[in-house]
Design a protein around this motif. Structure first.
Motif, short mmCIF file in Angstrom:
data_model
loop_
_atom_site.label_atom_id
_atom_site.label_comp_id
_atom_site.label_asym_id
_atom_site.label_seq_id
_atom_site.Cartn_x
_atom_site.Cartn_y
_atom_site.Cartn_z
N GLU A 1 -7.08 -10.88 2.57
CA GLU A 1 -5.97 -11.67 2.03
C GLU A 1 -6.48 -13.05 1.64
OE1 GLU A 1 -1.45 -11.06 3.21
OE2 GLU A 1 -2.67 -11.67 4.91
N ASN A 2 -6.01 -13.56 0.54
CA ASN A 2 -6.38 -14.91 0.06
C ASN A 2 -7.78 -15.04 -0.51
OD1 ASN A 2 -3.93 -16.02 0.85
ND2 ASN A 2 -4.67 -16.22 2.96
N LYS A 3 -8.56 -13.97 -0.49
CA LYS A 3 -9.91 -14.07 -1.07
C LYS A 3 -9.84 -13.45 -2.46
CE LYS A 3 -11.99 -15.34 2.87
NZ LYS A 3 -10.82 -15.53 3.67
N LYS A 4 -9.41 -14.23 -3.40
CA LYS A 4 -9.03 -13.68 -4.69
C LYS A 4 -10.16 -12.93 -5.40
CE LYS A 4 -6.79 -14.61 -9.00
NZ LYS A 4 -7.78 -13.71 -9.54
N LYS A 5 -11.31 -13.56 -5.47
CA LYS A 5 -12.44 -12.93 -6.19
C LYS A 5 -12.85 -11.63 -5.52
CE LYS A 5 -14.34 -15.74 -9.50
NZ LYS A 5 -14.52 -17.16 -9.20
N CYS A 6 -12.85 -11.70 -4.21
CA CYS A 6 -13.23 -10.52 -3.44
C CYS A 6 -12.23 -9.40 -3.63
CB CYS A 6 -13.24 -10.90 -1.96
SG CYS A 6 -14.85 -10.92 -1.30
N ILE A 7 -10.98 -9.78 -3.71
CA ILE A 7 -9.94 -8.78 -3.93
C ILE A 7 -10.20 -8.05 -5.25
CG2 ILE A 7 -7.48 -8.52 -4.49
CD1 ILE A 7 -6.87 -10.52 -2.30
N ILE B 1 -12.18 7.03 0.74
CA ILE B 1 -12.09 5.65 1.24
C ILE B 1 -11.23 5.66 2.51
CG2 ILE B 1 -11.30 3.30 0.70
CD1 ILE B 1 -11.40 4.59 -2.35
N VAL B 2 -11.68 4.93 3.51
CA VAL B 2 -10.88 4.79 4.73
C VAL B 2 -10.76 3.31 5.04
CG1 VAL B 2 -10.71 5.34 7.20
CG2 VAL B 2 -11.74 7.00 5.65
N LEU B 3 -9.53 2.88 5.32
CA LEU B 3 -9.30 1.47 5.59
C LEU B 3 -8.58 1.33 6.93
CD1 LEU B 3 -7.69 0.93 2.10
CD2 LEU B 3 -9.92 0.01 2.75
N THR B 4 -8.84 0.23 7.64
CA THR B 4 -8.03 -0.04 8.83
C THR B 4 -7.47 -1.44 8.69
OG1 THR B 4 -9.63 -1.19 10.21
CG2 THR B 4 -9.72 1.21 10.26
N SER B 5 -6.36 -1.66 9.39
CA SER B 5 -5.73 -2.97 9.31
C SER B 5 -4.75 -3.14 10.46
CB SER B 5 -4.98 -3.09 7.99
OG SER B 5 -4.16 -4.24 8.00
N ASP B 6 -4.50 -4.39 10.86
CA ASP B 6 -3.47 -4.57 11.89
C ASP B 6 -2.09 -4.69 11.26
OD1 ASP B 6 -3.61 -7.08 10.78
OD2 ASP B 6 -3.94 -8.15 12.67
N LYS B 7 -2.05 -4.64 9.91
CA LYS B 7 -0.73 -4.71 9.25
C LYS B 7 -0.59 -3.56 8.26
CE LYS B 7 -0.26 -9.71 9.40
NZ LYS B 7 -1.65 -10.19 9.41
N PRO C 1 1.45 -9.61 2.01
CA PRO C 1 2.00 -10.11 0.74
C PRO C 1 0.96 -10.83 -0.12
CG PRO C 1 2.77 -11.42 2.58
CD PRO C 1 2.05 -10.25 3.17
N GLU C 2 -0.10 -11.32 0.52
CA GLU C 2 -1.09 -12.06 -0.27
C GLU C 2 -2.02 -11.14 -1.05
OE1 GLU C 2 -0.95 -15.30 -0.58
OE2 GLU C 2 0.75 -15.34 0.82
N ILE C 3 -1.95 -9.87 -0.76
CA ILE C 3 -2.78 -8.94 -1.53
C ILE C 3 -1.96 -8.46 -2.72
CG2 ILE C 3 -3.85 -6.64 -1.47
CD1 ILE C 3 -4.83 -7.22 1.27
N PRO C 4 -2.51 -8.56 -3.93
CA PRO C 4 -1.71 -8.22 -5.11
C PRO C 4 -1.19 -6.78 -5.04
CG PRO C 4 -3.99 -8.73 -5.71
CD PRO C 4 -3.87 -8.96 -4.25
N ARG D 1 -1.01 -4.44 -7.15
CA ARG D 1 -1.82 -3.34 -7.71
C ARG D 1 -2.77 -2.77 -6.67
NH1 ARG D 1 -6.78 -6.22 -9.90
NH2 ARG D 1 -6.37 -8.30 -9.11
N LEU D 2 -3.27 -3.64 -5.76
CA LEU D 2 -4.18 -3.15 -4.72
C LEU D 2 -3.39 -2.54 -3.56
CD1 LEU D 2 -7.09 -2.80 -3.87
CD2 LEU D 2 -7.07 -5.09 -2.91
N ARG D 3 -2.28 -3.19 -3.22
CA ARG D 3 -1.45 -2.67 -2.12
C ARG D 3 -0.96 -1.26 -2.40
NH1 ARG D 3 3.41 -5.85 -1.29
NH2 ARG D 3 2.56 -7.42 -2.68
N THR D 4 -0.56 -1.02 -3.64
CA THR D 4 -0.06 0.33 -3.95
C THR D 4 -1.18 1.35 -3.86
OG1 THR D 4 -0.32 -0.22 -6.25
CG2 THR D 4 1.92 -0.26 -5.40
N ARG D 5 -2.39 0.88 -4.16
CA ARG D 5 -3.53 1.81 -4.00
C ARG D 5 -3.75 2.14 -2.51
NH1 ARG D 5 -4.09 0.22 -8.84
NH2 ARG D 5 -5.47 1.22 -10.35
N PHE D 6 -3.57 1.12 -1.68
CA PHE D 6 -3.71 1.38 -0.23
C PHE D 6 -2.70 2.44 0.22
CE2 PHE D 6 -5.30 -3.19 0.92
CZ PHE D 6 -6.49 -2.90 0.27
N GLU D 7 -1.56 2.42 -0.41
CA GLU D 7 -0.47 3.30 0.04
C GLU D 7 -0.50 4.68 -0.59
OE1 GLU D 7 2.61 0.64 -1.08
OE2 GLU D 7 3.06 0.07 0.99
N GLN D 8 -1.38 4.86 -1.57
CA GLN D 8 -1.26 6.10 -2.35
C GLN D 8 -1.81 7.34 -1.63
OE1 GLN D 8 -3.32 4.99 -5.89
NE2 GLN D 8 -5.27 5.82 -5.23
#
Ligand code: ADP
Ligand code: MG
Length: 465
Positions: A241-247, A264-270, A276-279, A281-288
């Motif tokens: 979150e908040n690392k725009k270029k990295c995102i 791809i496998v991701l983990t997160s505490d949220k 909300p800070e993740i755009p 377009r990326l969040r929906t990919r996480f959810e797909q």
């Protein structure tokens, strides 16, 4: 004469025979003979090889008779017989030994293989301690474990990405690494496992300008590392979150892998929606793909985790009540649960005192440290007990049952938590005087009112007060 005695005699005579019979005959033919009976005159030996019987009778009978004569100081009739059952027994034993040898050989090969894999595994940041077989499942994490296993067995087939969410210390990293471990041990897929912070650092280092640095080369190297894999595991993605270029880079990495049908496998505490800070377009990919949640494990699971940990460390004879005691107090974070046991164990090592329930209590002092409920918890418990809502208690309503419940909150907060009237008043948004009056009123009433006594003691019990 019983069989044990007969065998003992034969053992002694065998020692004598060993000195007179050539080793090439003694080893295969005399040593395996079994003594079965002696009636004072006739001594019977059995063999599992009919050829051996013939051979011994033909070539060694004299030596055998001599050694018996020497032992008993008289003539003994020695029968050497072929015995079918004995032959079967020997055959089975031989098979067993053969199997054991094969197994050992197999294990040695496996071991070699796993060592070969080890350096490979280390280069991918896989911790070998994290496996599916030592992840204890219950209803609170079963789905997460099962989907991780499915992904490990069959990457990209079903859930892409797999997004594992849970609070700190609940086994997200463990499950993610278990996927990496499993896939690596199978051997044919390329895995990259990375903490989000390292991904960020890696990216920053690749793009940072330095004199004499070929940035295109550095960037290509970075991309190759994350895109040229079959499975990419990224831990704690919330840190992006908040690392725009990295995102942006992650977004491209994601698409590149996804389109190439890589896992791809991701983990997160949220959950993705809580980042909300993740755009979008990326969040929906996480959810797909599939989003799975891990909740804190149940009591029995916590006990089992501790038992496994003790086993793994080779610590024996810990009374179950020690594990139960620790599990009772460490509910929300498995890392802390394990840490508590490790602490007891370390203290016991240093002080050279065996681990008992009393010793664990002395080291951890859980009762004293157990977090006392705050006023919000008290309000919640009182509301539950009287079938009211928290809002009603916090309101200004003067309806009698609500106002009574409010007074009980004041009383418990004052008497059991020793909160100051000031702080209770602040929390409840009431005046200092009002709180003091309410608390004193209950204190008086409780002396005579049995029902009120019961109500308050039930509420306190539910709060562990
Ligand atoms: P997270 O990444 O969610 O913060 P970890 O995966 O690092 O948590 O887990 C913390 C510790 O707890 C690790 O040692 C892990 O092996 C252990 N652990 C967590 N859940 C379980 C479980 N269900 N069974 C066995 N060990 C567990
Ligand atoms: Mg973690």
């Amino acid at each position: 004469m019983n069989t044990a005695e007969v065998k003992k005699i034969w053992d002694e005579i065998k020692q004598e025979l060993k000195n007179v019979v050539p080793e090439s005959t003694y080893g295969p033919w005399i040593s395996p003979l079994e003594a079965v009976s002696f009636d004072g005159n006739q001594f019977t030996l059995i063999s599992g090889e009919s050829f051996g019987v013939e051979y011994l009778k033909r070539t060694q009978y004299k030596n055998i008779l001599d050694s018996f004569r020497k032992y008993f100081n008289r003539e003994i009739i020695v029968n050497i017989e072929f015995n079918k059952e004995f032959a079967e027994k020997i055959k089975k034993e031989k098979q067993k030994i053969q199997k054991k040898l094969q197994k050992e050989q197999h294990m040695e090969e496996e071991h070699k293989k796993s060592i070969e894999n080890l350096s490979y595994v280390q280069s991918m940041n896989i911790n070998l301690r994290y496996r599916f077989d030592n992840f204890v499942a219950d209803k609170n994490n079963r789905i997460a474990k099962a989907s991780a296993q499915k992904v490990a067995e069959n990457p990209t087939a079903m859930y892409n990405p797999l997004y594992i969410q849970g609070a700190s210390g609940l086994g997200k990293t463990h499950l993610m690494q278990a996927i990496g471990h499993y896939v690596t041990m199978k051997g044919n897929l390329k895995v990259q496992c990375i903490k989000t912070e390292d991904f960020i650092n890696d990216y920053v280092n690749s793009t940072r300008f330095e004199p004499n640095k070929n940035t295109t080369y550095a960037m290509n190297k970075f991309r190759n590392k994350y895109r040229n894999v079959d499975i990419l595991l990224i831990d704690d993605i919330q840190f992006i979150e908040n690392k725009k270029k990295c995102i942006d880079e992650l977004f491209n990495t994601f698409d590149s892998l996804y389109n190439a049908n890589k896992q791809i496998v991701l983990t997160s505490d949220k959950l993705p929606k809580d980042l909300p800070e993740i755009p979008k377009r990326l969040r929906t990919r996480f959810e797909q793909g599939l989003v799975v949640e891990i909740q804190p494990p149940e009591f029995e699971t916590r006990v089992k985790i501790l038992e496994n940990l003790a086993n793994e460390k080779g610590i024996e004879n810990i009374p179950r009540e020690v594990f139960e005691y620790i599990a009772k107090y460490y509910k929300d974070n498995v890392r802390e649960l394990e840490g508590a046991f490790t602490k007891v164990n370390a203290f016991s090592d240093i002080e050279e005192i065996p681990i008992t329930l009393d010793y664990a209590k002395k080291v951890l002092k859980c009762e004293e440290n157990a977090e006392k409920p705050n006023i919000d918890k008290i309000t919640e418990a009182v509301a539950n007990y009287f079938n009211l809502t928290v809002d009603e208690i916090n309101s200004t309503s003067r309806v009698q049952n609500i106002s009574n419940a409010r007074s009980i909150v004041c009383y418990i907060a004052r008497e059991k938590l020793q909160n100051s009237f000031e702080s209770i008043a602040n929390s409840l948004n009431k005046r200092h005087q009002t709180v003091m009056y309410a608390s004193e009123k209950i204190k008086k009433l409780i002396k005579t009112d049995k029902n009120l006594q019961n109500d308050i003691s039930s509420i306190c019990k539910s709060l562990n007060l």
